[in-house]
Design a protein around this motif. Structure first.
Motif, short mmCIF file in Angstrom:
data_model
loop_
_atom_site.label_atom_id
_atom_site.label_comp_id
_atom_site.label_asym_id
_atom_site.label_seq_id
_atom_site.Cartn_x
_atom_site.Cartn_y
_atom_site.Cartn_z
N LYS A 1 -0.95 6.25 -4.19
CA LYS A 1 -1.10 7.70 -4.06
C LYS A 1 -1.96 8.29 -5.16
O LYS A 1 -2.66 9.27 -4.96
CB LYS A 1 0.28 8.37 -4.09
CG LYS A 1 1.17 7.92 -2.95
CD LYS A 1 2.57 8.46 -3.11
CE LYS A 1 3.47 7.82 -2.07
NZ LYS A 1 4.86 8.06 -2.36
N ARG A 2 -1.90 7.68 -6.34
CA ARG A 2 -2.70 8.17 -7.47
C ARG A 2 -3.03 6.99 -8.37
O ARG A 2 -2.38 5.95 -8.32
CB ARG A 2 -1.95 9.26 -8.23
CG ARG A 2 -0.64 8.84 -8.78
CD ARG A 2 0.21 10.03 -9.26
NE ARG A 2 1.57 9.61 -9.52
CZ ARG A 2 2.50 9.41 -8.63
NH1 ARG A 2 2.24 9.61 -7.36
NH2 ARG A 2 3.70 9.02 -8.96
N SER B 1 -0.57 -2.47 -13.00
CA SER B 1 0.74 -2.32 -12.37
C SER B 1 0.65 -1.31 -11.23
O SER B 1 -0.24 -0.46 -11.21
CB SER B 1 1.79 -1.88 -13.39
OG SER B 1 1.52 -0.58 -13.83
N LEU B 2 1.59 -1.42 -10.32
CA LEU B 2 1.71 -0.48 -9.20
C LEU B 2 3.18 -0.14 -9.09
O LEU B 2 4.00 -0.99 -8.75
CB LEU B 2 1.20 -1.11 -7.91
CG LEU B 2 1.33 -0.27 -6.65
CD1 LEU B 2 0.60 1.06 -6.79
CD2 LEU B 2 0.79 -1.02 -5.45
N LYS B 3 3.52 1.10 -9.43
CA LYS B 3 4.91 1.51 -9.41
C LYS B 3 5.01 2.91 -8.85
O LYS B 3 4.33 3.82 -9.32
CB LYS B 3 5.48 1.47 -10.83
CG LYS B 3 6.96 1.67 -10.89
CD LYS B 3 7.46 1.44 -12.29
CE LYS B 3 8.97 1.54 -12.31
NZ LYS B 3 9.49 1.33 -13.65
N ASP B 4 5.83 3.08 -7.83
CA ASP B 4 6.06 4.38 -7.19
C ASP B 4 4.76 5.03 -6.72
O ASP B 4 4.57 6.23 -6.85
CB ASP B 4 6.81 5.33 -8.12
CG ASP B 4 8.18 4.81 -8.51
OD1 ASP B 4 8.79 4.12 -7.66
OD2 ASP B 4 8.62 5.07 -9.64
N GLY B 5 3.84 4.24 -6.21
CA GLY B 5 2.58 4.77 -5.68
C GLY B 5 1.53 5.05 -6.74
O GLY B 5 0.45 5.52 -6.41
N LEU C 1 -9.43 5.54 -3.98
CA LEU C 1 -8.15 5.76 -3.28
C LEU C 1 -8.34 5.71 -1.76
O LEU C 1 -7.50 5.17 -1.04
CB LEU C 1 -7.53 7.09 -3.70
CG LEU C 1 -6.90 7.13 -5.09
CD1 LEU C 1 -6.51 8.54 -5.46
CD2 LEU C 1 -5.71 6.20 -5.15
N THR C 2 -9.46 6.27 -1.29
CA THR C 2 -9.74 6.25 0.15
C THR C 2 -9.97 4.82 0.63
O THR C 2 -9.43 4.42 1.67
CB THR C 2 -10.98 7.12 0.46
OG1 THR C 2 -10.75 8.43 -0.04
CG2 THR C 2 -11.25 7.16 1.94
N LYS C 3 -10.74 4.04 -0.11
CA LYS C 3 -11.00 2.64 0.27
C LYS C 3 -9.70 1.83 0.31
O LYS C 3 -9.47 1.04 1.23
CB LYS C 3 -11.96 1.98 -0.72
CG LYS C 3 -13.39 2.38 -0.57
CD LYS C 3 -14.23 1.61 -1.58
CE LYS C 3 -15.69 1.93 -1.50
NZ LYS C 3 -16.48 1.17 -2.48
N ILE C 4 -8.87 2.03 -0.70
CA ILE C 4 -7.60 1.28 -0.75
C ILE C 4 -6.70 1.69 0.40
O ILE C 4 -6.06 0.84 1.04
CB ILE C 4 -6.92 1.50 -2.12
CG1 ILE C 4 -7.74 0.84 -3.23
CG2 ILE C 4 -5.51 0.94 -2.11
CD1 ILE C 4 -7.28 1.19 -4.63
N VAL D 1 -2.86 -5.21 -2.93
CA VAL D 1 -3.77 -4.45 -3.80
C VAL D 1 -4.27 -5.35 -4.92
O VAL D 1 -5.46 -5.36 -5.24
CB VAL D 1 -3.05 -3.21 -4.37
CG1 VAL D 1 -3.91 -2.51 -5.39
CG2 VAL D 1 -2.66 -2.26 -3.25
N PHE D 2 -3.38 -6.15 -5.50
CA PHE D 2 -3.78 -7.04 -6.58
C PHE D 2 -4.58 -8.24 -6.07
O PHE D 2 -5.56 -8.64 -6.68
CB PHE D 2 -2.53 -7.53 -7.34
CG PHE D 2 -1.86 -6.45 -8.12
CD1 PHE D 2 -2.24 -6.18 -9.41
CD2 PHE D 2 -0.85 -5.70 -7.55
CE1 PHE D 2 -1.62 -5.18 -10.14
CE2 PHE D 2 -0.23 -4.70 -8.26
CZ PHE D 2 -0.61 -4.44 -9.56
#
Length: 168
Positions: A139-140, A99-103, A126-129, A79-80
């Motif tokens: 997730k969010r 940051s990316l933590k717990d979705g 979110l759909t593209k990712i 993602v990064f």
């Protein structure tokens, strides 16, 4: 008895046991040829698939990541690493993942206007990712605008507006 006598007795017992089996003392039996390897064991792979055959580096690295438990962290890192490709060049110019933590992906926008725009585009992003990286990785999203500078310096603090309260 000394250690020397014990060693002589053990050697004599081993020789007697070898003679009982029919082996001549001092003569070694070689069955594997000059190299000393087992003749039934091949040293090269045959025409069929074999685990010793060369493997593509992607498959080897994927197996290594799975075995060591790195798969989730590598997916998060995509993602990064691919942010501009995932969300588009224009959005990537004005927003960076923090940051990316717990979705939950935290994104910092360059201005409040871009933060508002990203909140409106959140479903599409979110759909593209999810399509590019995988479902359930993000997730969010939590989108923040730019932060104001902190006037709080040091360990002690006096309540109030800080240096701006003397401006008139």
């Amino acid at each position: 008895m000394s250690g020397r006598d014990l060693a002589r007795q053990a050697l004599a017992a081993a020789r007697a046991k070898a003679e009982a089996r029919g082996v001549e003392p001092g003569v070694r039996k070689r069955t594997a040829g000059a190299s000393g390897q087992n003749p039934r064991r091949r040293r090269w792979s045959g025409p069929g698939a074999d685990p010793r055959d060369p493997q593509p580096i992607g498959r080897v690295m994927s197996r290594l990541a799975t075995d060591r438990g790195w798969s989730q962290r590598l997916t998060d890192g995509q993602v990064f690493g691919q942010w501009a490709k995932l969300v588009g060049e224009e959005v990537a110019e004005h927003a960076q993942p923090v940051s990316l933590k717990d979705g939950e992906l935290t994104v910092r926008a360059t201005s409040t206007a871009w933060a508002t725009q990203l909140r409106l585009l959140q479903g599409q992003l979110l759909t593209k990712i999810a399509v590019a990286v995988g479902h359930g990785v993000v997730k969010r999203m939590r989108i923040h605008g730019p932060t104001a500078p902190s006037w709080r310096k040091g360990a002690r603090h006096v309540s109030g507006r800080g240096p701006r309260d003397t401006y008139g």
